[in-house]
Design a protein around this motif. Structure first.
Motif, PDB file in Angstrom:
ATOM      1  N   GLN A  11       0.835  -1.208   0.000  1.00 38.03           N
ATOM      2  CA  GLN A  11       0.000   0.000   0.000  1.00 38.03           C
ATOM      3  C   GLN A  11       0.867   1.253   0.000  1.00 38.03           C
ATOM      4  O   GLN A  11       0.559   2.229  -0.693  1.00 38.03           O
ATOM      5  CB  GLN A  11      -0.928   0.017   1.218  1.00 38.03           C
ATOM      6  N   HIS A  39       1.201   3.184  -3.675  1.00 38.52           N
ATOM      7  CA  HIS A  39       0.279   4.327  -3.567  1.00 38.52           C
ATOM      8  C   HIS A  39      -1.181   3.905  -3.713  1.00 38.52           C
ATOM      9  O   HIS A  39      -1.963   4.563  -4.380  1.00 38.52           O
ATOM     10  CB  HIS A  39       0.597   5.410  -4.609  1.00 38.52           C
ATOM     11  N   THR A  40      -1.547   2.797  -3.068  1.00 40.24           N
ATOM     12  CA  THR A  40      -2.947   2.373  -3.085  1.00 40.24           C
ATOM     13  C   THR A  40      -3.615   2.878  -1.809  1.00 40.24           C
ATOM     14  O   THR A  40      -2.974   3.503  -0.961  1.00 40.24           O
ATOM     15  CB  THR A  40      -3.064   0.837  -3.177  1.00 40.24           C
ATOM     16  N   GLN A  41      -4.899   2.604  -1.662  1.00 44.52           N
ATOM     17  CA  GLN A  41      -5.608   3.054  -0.460  1.00 44.52           C
ATOM     18  C   GLN A  41      -4.993   2.399   0.768  1.00 44.52           C
ATOM     19  O   GLN A  41      -4.696   1.212   0.768  1.00 44.52           O
ATOM     20  CB  GLN A  41      -7.088   2.705  -0.566  1.00 44.52           C
ATOM     21  N   ASN A  61     -12.502   5.580   9.004  1.00 43.09           N
ATOM     22  CA  ASN A  61     -12.687   4.953   7.700  1.00 43.09           C
ATOM     23  C   ASN A  61     -14.171   4.837   7.442  1.00 43.09           C
ATOM     24  O   ASN A  61     -14.902   4.244   8.229  1.00 43.09           O
ATOM     25  CB  ASN A  61     -12.014   3.585   7.655  1.00 43.09           C
ATOM     26  N   GLY A 100     -12.574   2.371   1.349  1.00 37.70           N
ATOM     27  CA  GLY A 100     -11.341   2.720   2.042  1.00 37.70           C
ATOM     28  C   GLY A 100     -11.097   4.200   2.235  1.00 37.70           C
ATOM     29  O   GLY A 100      -9.997   4.602   2.556  1.00 37.70           O
ATOM     30  N   HIS A 101     -12.108   5.040   2.047  1.00 41.58           N
ATOM     31  CA  HIS A 101     -11.934   6.485   2.216  1.00 41.58           C
ATOM     32  C   HIS A 101     -11.787   6.839   3.696  1.00 41.58           C
ATOM     33  O   HIS A 101     -12.559   6.397   4.534  1.00 41.58           O
ATOM     34  CB  HIS A 101     -13.138   7.223   1.617  1.00 41.58           C
ATOM     35  N   TRP A 102     -10.771   7.634   4.013  1.00 45.57           N
ATOM     36  CA  TRP A 102     -10.508   8.081   5.381  1.00 45.57           C
ATOM     37  C   TRP A 102     -10.817   9.565   5.500  1.00 45.57           C
ATOM     38  O   TRP A 102     -10.590  10.336   4.584  1.00 45.57           O
ATOM     39  CB  TRP A 102      -9.030   7.873   5.742  1.00 45.57           C
TER      40      TRP A 102
END
Length: 197
Positions: free
Chosen positions: A21, A25-27, A97, A102-104
């Protein structure tokens, strides 16, 4: 993770997917967020005495799934953290979260002043995150009652939520490659120091 970081001891397993991750550069998942919080705590907050003014709420104890499935346990945890600061102001940071891909977002709670700041890169209104908002509002109201604070009836449910916006002079739409590399290096060096890698 020692009790000081989140108010409870916690075992965090870091796997290859956590490193992927970071490098791809992934979530970011929970393991990466928890470890970076520990990094901030040990390298910034603890040495400079900032732990008297700031604290973290554990994202693994306050995620959307638990808020929905075990609301009483989540509430007890949040209240226990708030009660550590019953006589002095402290700002509690909650990386939340949304459970939506996966948005924080970041929530900062001052339970004594009854003010909540939130930073959401998607610019959604806080009402988008109804379960989290209800948890925080209720926790502040119960905390108010437990510390015997008197609030006029007209303001009893008037907890202030403030959206944090970037100032134009500091707005950064993207990080430079060198800044991303610097953050990756800090995270990895910290992992090596913990002898986790």
């Amino acid at each position: 993770m020692e009790e000081d970081v989140f108010g409870i001891e916690h075992q965090e397993t870091i796997g290859m997917e956590d490193f992927e991750q970071i490098f791809e550069h992934t979530q970011l998942g929970l393991g990466v967020i928890d470890t970076y919080i520990r990094f901030l705590y040990e390298k910034l907050m603890h040495p400079s005495g900032l732990r008297q003014r700031f604290a973290f709420l554990a994202p693994f104890n306050t995620n959307l799934g638990l808020i929905i499935s075990k609301p009483d346990e989540v509430m007890a945890y949040v209240l226990n953290r708030f009660m550590t600061t019953i006589n002095s102001e402290k700002l509690f940071f909650l990386p939340f979260n949304t459970g939506n891909g996966g948005h924080w977002l970041l929530v900062a709670i001052n339970p004594i002043r009854e003010v909540v700041y939130f930073l959401d890169s998607l610019h959604n209104p806080v009402s988008t995150y109804e379960a989290m908002k209800e948890l925080v509002d209720t926790a502040i109201q119960v905390f108010r009652a437990q510390r015997g604070s008197q609030v006029p009836k007209s303001k009893a449910n008037n907890i202030t939520w403030i959206r944090v916006e970037y100032f134009d002079d500091f707005k950064c739409a993207t990080y430079s490659r060198s800044k991303l590399d610097e953050l990756k290096e800090e995270w990895c060096q910290f992992m090596i120091e913990l002898k986790v890698v």
